[in-house]
Design a protein around this motif. Structure first.
Motif, short mmCIF file in Angstrom:
data_model
loop_
_atom_site.label_atom_id
_atom_site.label_comp_id
_atom_site.label_asym_id
_atom_site.label_seq_id
_atom_site.Cartn_x
_atom_site.Cartn_y
_atom_site.Cartn_z
N ALA A 91 61.33 40.55 16.27
CA ALA A 91 61.03 41.94 16.43
C ALA A 91 62.16 42.72 16.97
CB ALA A 91 59.68 42.00 16.98
N PRO A 92 62.23 43.82 16.69
CA PRO A 92 63.51 44.59 17.11
C PRO A 92 63.10 45.52 18.22
CG PRO A 92 62.75 45.73 15.53
CD PRO A 92 61.87 44.32 15.29
N GLY A 93 64.12 45.69 19.09
CA GLY A 93 64.01 46.68 20.03
C GLY A 93 64.15 48.26 19.20
N ARG A 94 64.16 49.39 20.10
CA ARG A 94 64.33 50.48 19.28
C ARG A 94 65.31 51.62 20.17
NH1 ARG A 94 63.70 53.24 23.15
NH2 ARG A 94 61.85 53.88 24.42
N VAL A 95 65.72 52.56 19.41
CA VAL A 95 66.25 53.75 20.18
C VAL A 95 65.36 55.15 19.52
CG1 VAL A 95 68.25 54.45 18.30
CG2 VAL A 95 68.42 54.94 20.67
N ASN A 96 65.06 55.94 20.43
CA ASN A 96 64.42 57.28 20.14
C ASN A 96 65.53 58.27 19.85
OD1 ASN A 96 62.27 58.90 19.38
ND2 ASN A 96 61.76 59.18 21.46
N ILE A 97 65.55 58.78 18.89
CA ILE A 97 66.55 59.88 18.31
C ILE A 97 66.00 60.92 19.02
CG2 ILE A 97 67.20 61.18 16.42
CD1 ILE A 97 68.06 58.33 16.21
N ILE A 98 64.75 61.30 19.12
CA ILE A 98 63.88 62.58 19.64
C ILE A 98 62.62 62.42 19.95
CG2 ILE A 98 63.91 64.00 17.88
CD1 ILE A 98 64.72 66.32 19.73
N GLY A 99 61.88 62.96 20.88
CA GLY A 99 60.37 62.78 21.24
C GLY A 99 60.26 61.93 22.55
N GLU A 100 60.45 62.53 23.69
CA GLU A 100 60.58 61.70 24.72
C GLU A 100 59.15 62.08 25.58
OE1 GLU A 100 61.83 58.63 24.78
OE2 GLU A 100 63.46 59.77 24.72
N HIS A 101 58.44 60.97 25.99
CA HIS A 101 56.93 61.21 26.79
C HIS A 101 56.11 62.04 26.06
CE1 HIS A 101 58.02 59.38 30.66
NE2 HIS A 101 59.42 59.60 30.08
N THR A 102 56.31 62.26 24.58
CA THR A 102 55.17 62.90 23.73
C THR A 102 54.22 61.65 23.30
OG1 THR A 102 56.84 62.61 21.98
CG2 THR A 102 56.60 64.79 23.00
N ASP A 103 54.53 60.44 23.42
CA ASP A 103 53.64 59.46 22.53
C ASP A 103 52.26 59.41 23.11
OD1 ASP A 103 54.85 58.15 24.57
OD2 ASP A 103 55.19 56.50 23.45
N TYR A 104 52.32 59.33 24.50
CA TYR A 104 50.94 59.20 25.24
C TYR A 104 50.20 60.51 25.45
CZ TYR A 104 53.75 60.51 29.55
OH TYR A 104 54.61 61.10 30.01
N ASN A 105 50.85 61.54 24.78
CA ASN A 105 50.22 62.86 24.75
C ASN A 105 49.69 63.17 23.16
OD1 ASN A 105 50.30 64.33 27.48
ND2 ASN A 105 52.47 63.56 27.18
#
Length: 386
Positions: A26-40
């Motif tokens: 299973a891979p890691g990830r890099v987030n292009i954009i969208g920080e601290h929005t997921d738990y919101n």
């Protein structure tokens, strides 16, 4: 992955005296954009990367997971399977697996049996590239396939998210979701409220660079959870279940009812969601100028409103901007913050320009070197019988 697989295979045979019968990655990830929005409940745009976690395994005929962590100096742990599993008092790495195990046992009971497992990864720990999510998803997908449990990929991701909470980190769903559901040559826009997945093709005229500041972050602590609490506080004042459901007009109407810090935390999330939706279109279209504008705005919002950048990641962003010019510098801090990595989306001709600029300037500013690597968007969790 071939290198870590070979190391894993040898370590397994040395420890358990037999050959494994199955393999998981299973891979890691890099987030292009969208920080601290997921738990919101908002939007994110990550891609799975070519660094991840490999496990090789074999059923052991007992009710016990026996696990060798090659990366932890061949540290070893074993625990009995049950719907309640205590955390290990000192070994953080195995608590991610214990946290996934108790959930699987809760749901599937005695269908789940013991495995002998060797683990090896190449996601840099503390870099903000989701080494823990990669570990959780790798283990959950392995157990699901080993015992024909047919657990849906998003359910495995949710188990990984719950395992983080079991340890003390109230994270969102992004990291586990992309590790499970990554797609080759695509970023994936994730709607973290509905769990909807939208494939966003990586254009041929753009490359993804990851620049590790080598300032390690440790998110199991107060800083991350404090920010989540601020967001929940803001949502409650506005009168919405999640900040995903708020607009800037709604936030501004309630500004006098909240302190400045809570307001700024909410402003970051609400504006970041808008940036993700715009950036998804720009990224797929290969519109680097628009993407650069949005990614830099994201970084400034992370820095000023959410306060999760550090001087070293700020310096890397500034170096890339200076090297490429503001119009073509699609660059921002990526990950939960307080160290870790910067992501840059650049034209192929500018890969070496960025590398040379970082190598020439970063150490003078920070006192340490940066590690730079290119990545492709990769597939998510993959199980193989050997």
């Amino acid at each position: 992955m071939s290198d870590i697989r070979e190391i894993c295979l040898k370590a397994f045979e040395d420890k358990f005296g037999t050959k494994p019968t199955m393999q998981e990655y299973a891979p890691g990830r890099v987030n292009i954009i969208g920080e601290h929005t997921d738990y919101n409940g908002g939007f994110v745009l990550p891609c799975a990367i070519k660094y991840g976690t490999c496990m090789v395994a074999k059923p052991n005929g007992t009710n016990t997971m026996r696990i060798l962590a090659v990366d932890m100096n061949n540290d070893y742990d074993e625990f009995e399977l049950a719907s309640k599993i205590e955390k290990h008092p000192t070994k953080l790495w195995v608590n991610y697996l214990r946290g996934v195990s108790y959930q699987i046992c809760e749901k599937f009971g005695d269908k789940v049996k013991g495995l002998d497992i060797a683990i090896k990864g190449d996601v840099p720990p503390g870099a903000g590239l989701s080494s823990s999510a990669s570990l959780e998803v790798c283990f959950g997908h392995l157990v699901s396939n080993a015992f024909d449990l047919n657990i849906a990929l998003m359910d495995i991701a949710l188990m990984g998210q719950a395992a983080e909470a079991y340890i003390g980190m109230k994270c969102g769903i992004m990291d586990q979701a992309i590790s499970a559901n990554g797609t080759k040559n695509h970023a994936v826009r994730i709607d973290c409220k509905s769990y909807g997945l939208t494939q966003v093709a990586v254009p041929s005229n753009l490359e993804i660079l990851i620049i590790n500041s080598n300032i390690k972050h440790q998110l199991v602590g107060s800083e991350y959870n404090d920010r989540r609490e601020s967001c929940e506080k803001a949502a409650k004042i506005i009168g919405v279940p999640l900040l995903r459901d708020a607009t800037m007009e709604m936030l501004d109407a309630c500004k006098d009812k909240m302190d400045d810090e809570t307001y700024r935390r909410a402003r970051h999330v609400i504006t970041e969601d808008e940036r993700v939706l715009e950036a998804s279109k720009a990224f797929e279209a290969g519109d680097l100028k628009t993407l650069a504008k949005l990614m830099y705005a994201s970084h400034i919002s992370e820095k000023n409103d959410f306060e999760i950048t550090v001087k070293e990641t700020d310096a890397i962003v500034d170096i890339v901007k200076e090297a490429l010019g503001e119009e073509y510098a699609a660059v921002r801090q990526t990950g939960g913050g307080f160290g870790g990595c910067v992501v840059a989306v650049v034209e192929p001709k500018n890969v070496e320009v960025v590398k040379n600029a970082i190598n020439a300037k970063y150490q003078k500013i920070s006192g340490i070197g940066a590690t730079i690597f290119e990545t492709q968007a990769c597939d998510g969790a993959t199980f193989t019988r050997l």
